[in-house]
Design a protein around this motif. Structure first.
Motif, mmCIF file in Angstrom:
data_model
loop_
_atom_site.group_PDB
_atom_site.id
_atom_site.type_symbol
_atom_site.label_atom_id
_atom_site.label_comp_id
_atom_site.label_asym_id
_atom_site.label_seq_id
_atom_site.Cartn_x
_atom_site.Cartn_y
_atom_site.Cartn_z
ATOM 1 N N THR A 42 0.840 -1.206 0.000
ATOM 2 C CA THR A 42 0.000 0.000 0.000
ATOM 3 C C THR A 42 0.869 1.248 0.000
ATOM 4 O OG1 THR A 42 -0.143 -0.016 2.416
ATOM 5 C CG2 THR A 42 -1.882 -1.161 1.229
ATOM 6 N N PRO A 43 0.324 2.386 -0.436
ATOM 7 C CA PRO A 43 -1.023 2.594 -0.936
ATOM 8 C C PRO A 43 -1.264 1.816 -2.230
ATOM 9 C CG PRO A 43 0.175 4.687 -0.710
ATOM 10 C CD PRO A 43 1.117 3.628 -0.418
ATOM 11 N N ALA A 44 -2.381 1.143 -2.268
ATOM 12 C CA ALA A 44 -2.724 0.320 -3.418
ATOM 13 C C ALA A 44 -4.099 0.738 -3.921
ATOM 14 C CB ALA A 44 -2.744 -1.150 -3.008
ATOM 15 N N VAL A 46 -7.961 0.795 -4.934
ATOM 16 C CA VAL A 46 -9.099 0.203 -4.254
ATOM 17 C C VAL A 46 -10.105 -0.385 -5.236
ATOM 18 C CG1 VAL A 46 -8.851 1.607 -2.187
ATOM 19 C CG2 VAL A 46 -10.204 2.467 -4.083
ATOM 20 N N ASP A 224 -6.977 -3.310 -2.947
ATOM 21 C CA ASP A 224 -6.941 -3.020 -1.517
ATOM 22 C C ASP A 224 -8.365 -2.838 -0.979
ATOM 23 O OD1 ASP A 224 -6.344 -2.179 1.027
ATOM 24 O OD2 ASP A 224 -5.811 -0.140 0.426
ATOM 25 N N ARG A 227 -11.443 -4.931 3.970
ATOM 26 C CA ARG A 227 -12.543 -4.727 4.913
ATOM 27 C C ARG A 227 -13.892 -4.835 4.213
ATOM 28 N NH1 ARG A 227 -10.932 0.502 8.585
ATOM 29 N NH2 ARG A 227 -10.747 1.517 6.568
ATOM 30 N N GLU B 354 -9.197 6.754 12.757
ATOM 31 C CA GLU B 354 -10.379 6.968 11.909
ATOM 32 C C GLU B 354 -11.534 7.486 12.767
ATOM 33 O OE1 GLU B 354 -10.054 3.824 8.263
ATOM 34 O OE2 GLU B 354 -10.518 2.911 10.180
ATOM 35 N N ARG B 390 -4.407 0.629 5.355
ATOM 36 C CA ARG B 390 -4.972 1.908 4.916
ATOM 37 C C ARG B 390 -5.780 2.488 6.064
ATOM 38 N NH1 ARG B 390 -9.885 2.449 1.626
ATOM 39 N NH2 ARG B 390 -9.670 0.273 1.090
ATOM 40 N N MET B 391 -6.082 3.779 5.990
ATOM 41 C CA MET B 391 -7.107 4.373 6.868
ATOM 42 C C MET B 391 -8.026 5.174 5.957
ATOM 43 S SD MET B 391 -4.947 5.792 10.103
ATOM 44 C CE MET B 391 -3.593 4.819 10.743
ATOM 45 N N GLY B 392 -9.303 5.198 6.295
ATOM 46 C CA GLY B 392 -10.243 5.925 5.456
ATOM 47 C C GLY B 392 -10.488 5.175 4.172
ATOM 48 N N ASP B 393 -11.121 5.843 3.195
ATOM 49 C CA ASP B 393 -11.466 5.079 1.997
ATOM 50 C C ASP B 393 -10.616 5.426 0.786
ATOM 51 O OD1 ASP B 393 -12.638 7.496 1.775
ATOM 52 O OD2 ASP B 393 -14.705 6.774 1.897
ATOM 53 N N PRO B 395 -6.707 5.524 -1.040
ATOM 54 C CA PRO B 395 -5.334 5.046 -0.889
ATOM 55 C C PRO B 395 -4.464 6.166 -0.303
ATOM 56 C CG PRO B 395 -6.147 4.589 -3.117
ATOM 57 C CD PRO B 395 -7.182 5.435 -2.436
ATOM 58 N N GLN B 398 -3.655 6.349 5.169
ATOM 59 C CA GLN B 398 -2.827 6.033 6.340
ATOM 60 C C GLN B 398 -1.748 7.082 6.591
ATOM 61 O OE1 GLN B 398 -2.934 4.467 3.409
ATOM 62 N NE2 GLN B 398 -1.171 3.179 3.010
#
Ligand code: HEM
Ligand code: HEM
Ligand code: SF4
Ligand code: SF4
Lengths: 258, 528
Positions: A42-44, A46, A224, A227, B354, B390-393, B395, B398
């Motif tokens: 990541t960042p990857a 979505v 990614d 969740r 978050e 990750r955090m949030g939606d 990329p 974080q």
């Protein structure tokens, strides 16, 4: 019809078989191996289309390599891009070429210099940078040597001692229809072709598998979204369904890979 | 402070690429786990202590090691593919903090992979079987095992190498597989496996049982009340709370971790969100990942699921912890999902940042930034948060979330040099199961790249404090930065900064105990 032509005919049939079947089997093997966890670096992206774009940047621009090391990137980029041009130009030995392929003929011709400079740069780096020398096995040098030799022998024909292209085309088109035609009796051509056959033979069992491999690399091809969407592999699901903690507790007849 | 050779910092912010110094870190590796520590993890125990202080390997160790390698390469595409496709381009060779700090070439990511790749080639590839010298394949010997044990415990599984590799080859995947193999032949690391045993037995890495935990939390309630005059609750095992908070056990008393825990409690309090800790799942960090054991990692993760069900919560939130957040964000749904019994309005799990940033954006928190005016902050991106979650939606969230929160509660913030932050961040030097005193030299040297960056912003921009969101980073830095001339107080938790700035306007907790005398101890002694 010479003995050599028949020998080379058989050689190229075998080499093609090994290349196609070998690479195909390896790709199938990799593609069907389980990927139990979500591990994109990541960042990857979505989304799936985001992944396609990421992969495109990796394969076409060598993005990660660019971030890592500008010299390696430059030489690698020169070599690979020139290689594609050279190979595109080579299509004329196998088929009738249309306007596009005719157009790139001269580019392919001079790309050979770029390709060799790139390869020489990579070889220089391998010899001169202590870290890269440390990680190199003889096969890593030989691979570069092989490509350089293929390039040089090809360029000899293009720029120094021409060979009969029409005959070469006749020979290979013949092979494609299981029909033998003679090869020109040019030693340089025979060297060029022998080396190419070797390259084809080792492709599926060497690091050259990086070419198809990059597409299957989970750190680069995963979306990614752990969740949002549950990711689970077959063997892990088996643990869950049999309500077991450890794999060796699974009922053996039900254990399957994948 | 014990004596170690501490690298000199150059003050330029970015470390120079060193010449290789073979065998600079040759050695025995961390303490080996005795059979007693292997047993609860379901690893073989048929090995024994030796005269000289070492341990034997299990009988038929070679066959078993190879069988395990074969098993793993068929269960993890990453392993199989990465062993095959590395072109030895060398792009990763200068990316590992352990190589940069130790100069040992076996700490170059590709060379670390090669320790296993050479054996893999010898036994599982055509070229290696027939032309071992040509492709650098070697036989599996005891010396090779020793090298594996040593150097696969000099990788913090930080994934920095995977960022730069043109195929994303992740050395962490190889290190994890190597440790899994080693665990099956009597070469587990004591530090990791003893800790996992404690989780199975007690619920957390520290081996802190329920009564001790309850005591600690009560102490914290008193501390916060003394400081603010408000009874902020630190609930434990309270059924029906909205949020289950899972946090690394270091948060319960290590410094500066515990100040972060106080921050989470205040945020929940102020927002009126009821929450609880669980004594059964009182550990955020999942060391199962470090040893590459899917089975043990899952077993630890399932405790969280069970706790969430038992406590009837609606959401799961994780505290500040790097590897924990990777396992939580990327793996929890896989290991212990599906979480369809939780409130679908919230992602499962959520990071505390978050939650906090969300509340800040909604304007639900009153903040007094000036409370942190004595500090100039910088932020250390934790490796596993940066490159494995990750955090949030979006990329890269974080990187934004912690910075946004810090900027919301502090007036002075600067970033360290670009090559050392975001996904290029360096590991603190103690991640991936290496946070043990028997690896102190490695930890000091591995911190060098981060220290260079910190020194630079300290000298150029007057930075006084470095905030972190990982229990390991915090523990590692507080221990290691004194060697580089910094003070341990300079390391802070992000929620410690939040805690400083947050103005508590809610006088009574939504979880206030009905009557203070009703001090009825929870006697549900959870058996592990
Ligand atoms: C999808 C297609 C391909 C991609 C994305 C790709 C990408 C790369 C990259 C990023 C590198 C590392 C940089 C370097 O050392 O040059 C590399 C190395 C290499 N590639 Fe490719 N490649 C592809 C196809 C091929 C093909 C078809 C060949 C062979 C005929 C080839 C031969 C090599 C060799 C020999 C190296 C190692 C160079 C060295 O020793 O430093 N590649 N490739
Ligand atoms: C079956 C496969 C191949 C055949 C029949 C073949 C044949 C030839 C021939 C006949 C030439 C001379 C062209 C001319 O005189 O104008 C040539 C040139 C060349 N070949 Fe190949 N070749 C093959 C594969 C390859 C491969 C795989 C590479 C690279 C890895 C390569 C690299 C070159 C280069 C660099 C040149 C000189 C530049 C050019 O004319 O394009 N060849 N090849
Ligand atoms: S994962 Fe991190 S510690 Fe391990 S080899 Fe890669 S850069 Fe080094
Ligand atoms: S960057 Fe990737 S391909 Fe290049 S040497 Fe390192 S691991 Fe191998």
């Amino acid at each position: 019809m010479t003995f050599v032509s028949i020998l080379y005919g058989l050689l190229f049939w075998a080499a093609t078989l090994v290349l196609v079947v070998g690479v195909g089997r390896k790709i199938y093997f990799y593609a069907t191996l389980p990927v139990p966890l979500k591990i994109p670096t990541t960042p990857a992206p979505v989304t799936q289309s985001g992944v396609v774009w990421r992969m495109f940047r990796e394969v076409v621009f060598f993005q990660s390599l660019f971030r890592a090391n500008k010299y390696t990137w430059l030489f690698a980029f020169m070599f690979h891009m020139a290689l594609w041009l050279v190979l595109l130009r080579h299509t004329r030995y196998f088929m009738e070429i249309g306007p596009f392929l005719s157009f790139i003929q001269p580019f392919g011709k001079y790309a050979s210099f770029v390709m060799l400079i790139g390869l020489a740069g990579l070889l220089g780096r391998r010899l001169l940078v202590d870290r890269v020398r440390y990680i190199s096995a003889p096969s890593d040098f030989l691979m570069l040597a092989l490509l350089i030799a293929i390039g040089l022998s090809g360029m000899m024909m293009t720029f120094v001692s021409h060979t009969d292209i029409t005959m070469v085309k006749g020979f290979f088109r013949g092979l494609m229809t299981f029909d033998f035609h003679p090869l020109p009796a040019s030693p340089i051509l025979l060297v060029h072709l022998l080396l190419v056959a070797i390259l084809m033979f080792i492709f599926p069992i060497s690091k050259l598998m990086h070419a198809p491999g990059v597409f299957l690399s989970p750190t680069r091809n995963q979306v990614d979204n752990p969740r949002e969407k549950r990711h689970i592999s077959a063997w892990a699901l088996e643990l869950e369904q049999q309500n077991k903690t450890y794999l060796d507790e699974l009922k053996q007849d039900e254990v399957k890979h994948g | 402070m014990a004596d170690y050779e501490v690298p000199k910092l150059n003050g330029e912010g970015v470390i120079e690429i060193p010449k290789i110094k073979p065998d600079a870190m040759a050695g025995k590796g961390p303490y080996i786990a005795k059979p007693d520590f292997q047993k609860p993890l379901h690893f073989p125990t048929d090995f024994a202590a030796e005269e000289g202080g070492g341990y034997t390997l299990v009988p038929d160790w070679k066959e078993k090691a190879l069988a395990k390698m074969d098993d793993l390469r068929h269960r993890y595409r990453s392993l199989q593919l990465y062993l095959d496709i590395c072109v030895k381009c060398g792009a990763c060779t200068d990316k590992c903090h352990y190589y940069l700090g130790t100069h040992d070439p076996k700490n170059m990511p590709v060379a670390r992979q090669d320790l296993m790749r050479k054996v893999y080639r010898r036994y599982f590839t055509f070229a290696g079987k027939h032309f071992p010298k040509l492709v650098g394949a070697v036989d599996l010997t005891e010396e090779v095992i020793d090298d594996w044990y040593n150097y696969y415990h000099q990788c913090s599984q930080c994934r920095r190498c995977s960022v730069y590799c043109p195929y994303g080859i992740d050395t962490a995947e190889v290190s994890m597989a190597a440790r899994e193999i080693l665990d099956h032949i009597g070469r587990g690391s004591k530090y990791n496996n003893e800790i996992i045993g404690k989780v199975f037995k007690v619920g957390n890495n520290l081996g802190l049982p329920q009564p001790a935990l309850a005591d600690t939390l009560e102490g914290l309630e008193e501390d916060v009340e003394a400081a603010t005059g408000i009874k902020v609750r630190f609930p434990l095992d309270e059924e029906g709370a909205e949020v289950l908070l899972v946090t690394p056990s270091a948060d319960f008393f290590a410094e500066p971790h515990v100040d972060g825990l106080m921050g989470y409690a205040k945020v929940f309090h102020e927002a009126g969100i009821s929450w609880t800790l669980s004594s059964y799942a009182s550990e955020g960090a999942n060391f199962g990942m470090f040893i590459g054991s899917y089975e043990n990692m899952r077993r630890i993760a399932l405790r969280i699921r069970e706790a969430a069900i038992k406590l009837k919560v609606k959401r799961i939130v994780f505290g500040e912890c790097g590897h924990a957040w990777r396992v939580a964000y990327s793996f929890l749904n896989t290991l212990a999902g599906p979480f369809d019994f939780l409130d679908p309005k919230y992602p499962v799990p959520q990071h505390i940042l978050e939650v906090t940033w969300g509340l800040m954006q909604e304007g639900k928190l009153t903040l007094d930034k000036s409370k942190n005016d004595d500090k100039v902050l910088t932020f250390h991106d934790s490796c596993n948060v940066a490159r494995g979650s990750r955090m949030g939606d979006k990329p890269g969230g974080q990187f934004e979330y912690p910075r946004n929160v810090i900027k919301a509660v502090c007036n002075h913030f600067v970033d360290m040099p670009a090559d050392t932050i975001h996904d290029a961040t360096y590991c603190c030097g103690g991640g991936g199961g290496l946070l043990t005193d028997d690896l102190m030299e490695l930890r000091i040297k591995g911190a060098q790249p981060r220290m260079e960056a910190l020194k630079y912003v300290t000298e150029q921009q007057g930075v006084t404090h470095m905030a972190a969101i990982c229990a390991i980073c915090k523990s590692q830095f507080t221990k290691v930065i004194p060697y580089y001339g910094f003070k341990m107080e300079q390391i802070v938790s992000v929620h410690q900064l939040v805690s400083n700035a947050l103005v508590l306007t809610r006088q009574v907790s939504v979880q206030a105990r009905p009557d203070e005398d009703d001090d009825d101890e929870d006697d549900g002694d959870d058996d592990a």
